[in-house]
Design a protein around this motif. Structure first.
Motif, short mmCIF file in Angstrom:
data_model
loop_
_atom_site.label_atom_id
_atom_site.label_comp_id
_atom_site.label_asym_id
_atom_site.label_seq_id
_atom_site.Cartn_x
_atom_site.Cartn_y
_atom_site.Cartn_z
N ARG A 1 -76.88 -4.65 54.59
CA ARG A 1 -76.22 -3.37 54.90
C ARG A 1 -76.18 -2.49 53.65
NH1 ARG A 1 -70.58 -1.35 55.54
NH2 ARG A 1 -69.88 -3.26 54.54
N ALA A 2 -75.86 -3.08 52.50
CA ALA A 2 -75.81 -2.33 51.24
C ALA A 2 -77.20 -1.78 50.89
CB ALA A 2 -75.29 -3.22 50.12
N GLN A 3 -78.26 -2.55 51.13
CA GLN A 3 -79.62 -2.07 50.87
C GLN A 3 -79.94 -0.87 51.74
OE1 GLN A 3 -81.49 -5.92 51.63
NE2 GLN A 3 -82.31 -5.90 49.53
N SER A 4 -79.57 -0.94 53.01
CA SER A 4 -79.84 0.18 53.93
C SER A 4 -79.10 1.43 53.50
CB SER A 4 -79.43 -0.20 55.36
OG SER A 4 -80.23 -1.24 55.84
N ILE A 5 -77.84 1.25 53.13
CA ILE A 5 -77.04 2.41 52.70
C ILE A 5 -77.59 2.98 51.39
CG2 ILE A 5 -74.75 3.04 51.79
CD1 ILE A 5 -73.61 1.31 54.14
N ALA A 6 -78.00 2.12 50.47
CA ALA A 6 -78.60 2.59 49.22
C ALA A 6 -79.83 3.45 49.51
CB ALA A 6 -78.96 1.41 48.32
N GLN A 7 -80.68 3.01 50.44
CA GLN A 7 -81.86 3.78 50.78
C GLN A 7 -81.49 5.13 51.39
OE1 GLN A 7 -84.06 1.12 53.31
NE2 GLN A 7 -84.70 -0.16 51.59
N LEU A 8 -80.49 5.15 52.27
CA LEU A 8 -80.06 6.41 52.89
C LEU A 8 -79.55 7.40 51.85
CD1 LEU A 8 -78.15 5.11 56.05
CD2 LEU A 8 -80.28 6.43 56.01
N VAL A 9 -78.71 6.91 50.93
CA VAL A 9 -78.12 7.79 49.93
C VAL A 9 -79.17 8.26 48.92
CG1 VAL A 9 -76.47 7.87 48.01
CG2 VAL A 9 -75.78 6.93 50.23
N LEU A 10 -80.01 7.36 48.45
CA LEU A 10 -81.02 7.74 47.48
C LEU A 10 -82.03 8.72 48.06
CD1 LEU A 10 -81.50 4.32 45.72
CD2 LEU A 10 -80.64 6.42 44.66
N SER A 11 -82.29 8.62 49.35
CA SER A 11 -83.26 9.54 49.99
C SER A 11 -82.62 10.87 50.36
CB SER A 11 -83.83 8.89 51.25
OG SER A 11 -82.84 8.82 52.27
N GLY A 12 -81.29 10.94 50.33
CA GLY A 12 -80.61 12.16 50.74
C GLY A 12 -80.51 12.28 52.25
N ALA A 13 -80.76 11.18 52.98
CA ALA A 13 -80.74 11.20 54.44
C ALA A 13 -79.33 11.20 55.01
CB ALA A 13 -81.52 10.00 54.99
N THR A 14 -78.33 11.04 54.16
CA THR A 14 -76.93 11.07 54.60
C THR A 14 -76.16 11.97 53.63
OG1 THR A 14 -75.04 9.68 55.25
CG2 THR A 14 -76.25 8.98 53.31
N PRO A 15 -75.27 12.81 54.14
CA PRO A 15 -74.57 13.76 53.26
C PRO A 15 -73.54 13.07 52.35
CG PRO A 15 -73.75 13.94 55.50
CD PRO A 15 -74.91 12.98 55.54
N ASP A 16 -73.21 13.74 51.27
CA ASP A 16 -72.21 13.24 50.31
C ASP A 16 -70.81 13.53 50.85
OD1 ASP A 16 -70.55 12.64 48.20
OD2 ASP A 16 -71.52 13.98 46.77
N PRO A 17 -70.06 12.50 51.23
CA PRO A 17 -68.71 12.72 51.76
C PRO A 17 -67.66 12.91 50.66
CG PRO A 17 -69.18 10.39 51.78
CD PRO A 17 -70.43 11.09 51.28
N THR A 18 -68.08 12.76 49.39
CA THR A 18 -67.11 12.77 48.28
C THR A 18 -66.96 14.13 47.62
OG1 THR A 18 -68.67 12.25 46.51
CG2 THR A 18 -67.78 10.38 47.77
N GLY A 19 -67.77 15.10 48.01
CA GLY A 19 -67.71 16.40 47.36
C GLY A 19 -68.18 16.39 45.93
#
Length: 195
Positions: free
Chosen positions: A137-155
């Motif tokens: 799950r952490a690998q999948s999330i890392a790929q999503l965040v590094l690719s910019g495929a998911t927005p930054d919820p932290t501002g």
């Protein structure tokens, strides 16, 4: 032993990822392979980059270091909480105030506790494999965040903490009180404006 991984992500415009991973198996000596001292019994060779239609490029090493950090710091969080921690790592890399690589960011002294030599989680984090569902799950999330495929919820946060475990007399508590933005996601609070 050599393992070849091919991963095609289904989103439109997302490119193919191909990597070769060399794994040191106890009792079997791979030719010319020397195990990394920080990862007992595991040698990972990173060959290729990920490339996405958005133009974002990152390496298999980036994914691995981010995923290990997420596993060590946020495996008890839901996806939203884990993504938020991943965005802190990416925001730091992109900020110009921290190291310019994912590995440099997460292994910077005293920044992510799971990498501290005295952290009881460290050996587990270094040895975790894809057989662990939280690591996958952490690998999948890392790929999503590094690719910019998911927005930054932290501002744009570059710091976070679990305030419930920080003593109010500590130095960490002092910087928490001066931070500009506070947003709670899961068990962590995310901050911007920390000097």
């Amino acid at each position: 032993m050599e393992i070849l991984i091919l991963l095609a992500l289904g989103a439109a415009g997302v490119a193919l990822y191909r990597s070769r991973i060399d794994v040191a198996v106890p009792g079997v000596q791979a030719p010319n392979a020397a195990p990394e001292p920080t990862r007992p019994n595991v040698v990972i060779t990173y060959e290729d980059d990920y490339s996405y239609g958005s133009g974002a490029t990152y390496t298999a090493e980036d994914v691995d270091y981010m995923a290990r950090t997420l596993w060590g710091e946020a495996r008890g969080e839901d996806d939203a909480g884990m993504k938020a921690v991943a965005w802190v790592i990416r925001n730091r890399r992109d900020s110009g105030r921290f190291p310019s690589s994912i590995k440099g960011v997460v292994t910077q002294a005293w920044q992510f506790s799971t990498w501290n030599a005295t952290d009881p989680n460290r050996a587990k984090m270094l040895a975790v494999t894809e057989s662990d569902s939280q690591f996958r799950r952490a690998q999948s999330i890392a790929q999503l965040v590094l690719s910019g495929a998911t927005p930054d919820p932290t501002g744009g946060a570059v710091h976070y903490a679990n305030e419930s475990i920080i003593p109010s007399s500590s130095a960490a508590w002092e910087w928490i009180q001066t931070a500009e933005t506070r947003q709670k996601i899961g068990q962590h609070t995310f901050y911007t404006g920390v000097a």
